[in-house]
Design a protein around this motif. Structure first.
Motif: not given
Length: 239
Positions: A139-140, A172-173
């Motif tokens: 995840n971010e 970002s993810d």
């Protein structure tokens, strides 16, 4: 000044091809083992790891001998038909030496061999092209498991990262790999990166399992097929 004829590049990586003598040596070794040991098994393997297999083989070296290599050479050693088999029934073993397989000649009892093979499984780091067994994603945000020295490497492997006050941060993810899909070279490097003489594990996630599966057993008393080790189209019968 003319160039000396002695000044020629020498490729040190050249190796002598394994010829007829090498094959004959394997054939003779297998035939000697068939005479020496009481049973012959065909086994298959998944995600072979040489070091792990050597450890397994060494555990049984006092009672067994293993052969891996060309299926064709092993088939010739045993005999591919009733006419050329070295002992009655061994041509049936030859028919099942297919794909990633090997021979185990042993004096161990049948139930002990089955137990050792059925229980053996080693989890290892997956290699490029292996089928992914679980989805891995980030995840971010900050990636505390990575040090700041790893940031250039992670960026090179396709991860959208940056350094924020000395902390690796994901912009970002990011999905490393998807379940059921082949593992890409970049994803394989993220899961485990190999460096000469050492292993530098980024995530330490083991997705591959090195397994050994018995296919059949031959002994002077008879021949037995383990159905779970065969493809559906096999026409070899037990006797």
């Amino acid at each position: 000044m003319p160039k000396s004829k002695r000044d020629r590049p020498v490729t040190l990586s050249k190796t002598k091809k394994k010829g007829r003598e090498h094959k004959e040596s394997i054939v003779n070794s297998i035939r000697e083992a068939v005479e020496k040991y009481s049973s012959v098994y065909v086994f298959t393997f998944e995600n072979m790891r040489n070091l792990k297999f050597k450890e397994f083989r060494d555990q049984l070296k006092s009672s067994s001998r293993f052969f891996l290599g060309s299926n064709k050479v092993m088939q010739v050693s045993l005999g591919r038909s009733v006419a050329d088999e070295i002992r009655p029934g061994l041509h049936k073993v030859s028919k099942l030496l297919l794909g990633d397989s090997g021979l185990c000649c042993t004096n161990l009892p049948n139930d002990e061999v089955q137990r050792l093979f059925n229980e053996y499984e080693e989890h290892e780091f997956a290699r490029t092209g292996s089928t992914v067994t679980e989805k891995v994603e980030f995840n971010e945000g900050p990636l505390d498991q990575f040090t700041h020295e790893m940031e250039p490497l992670l960026r090179k492997l396709g991860m959208p990262v940056r350094l924020n006050k000395g902390v690796v941060e994901l912009v970002s993810d990011f999905v490393v790999c998807e379940e059921g899909k082949p593992l890409s070279p970049e994803s394989a490097h993220i899961l485990v990166r190999s460096i000469p003489k050492c292993e530098f594990r980024l995530l330490g996630i083991k997705m591959a399992s090195f397994r050994l599966r018995l296919v059949c057993r031959w002994s002077p008393e008879g021949f037995e097929v383990y159905k779970e080790g065969l493809d559906d189209d096999s026409d070899v019968e037990s006797s």
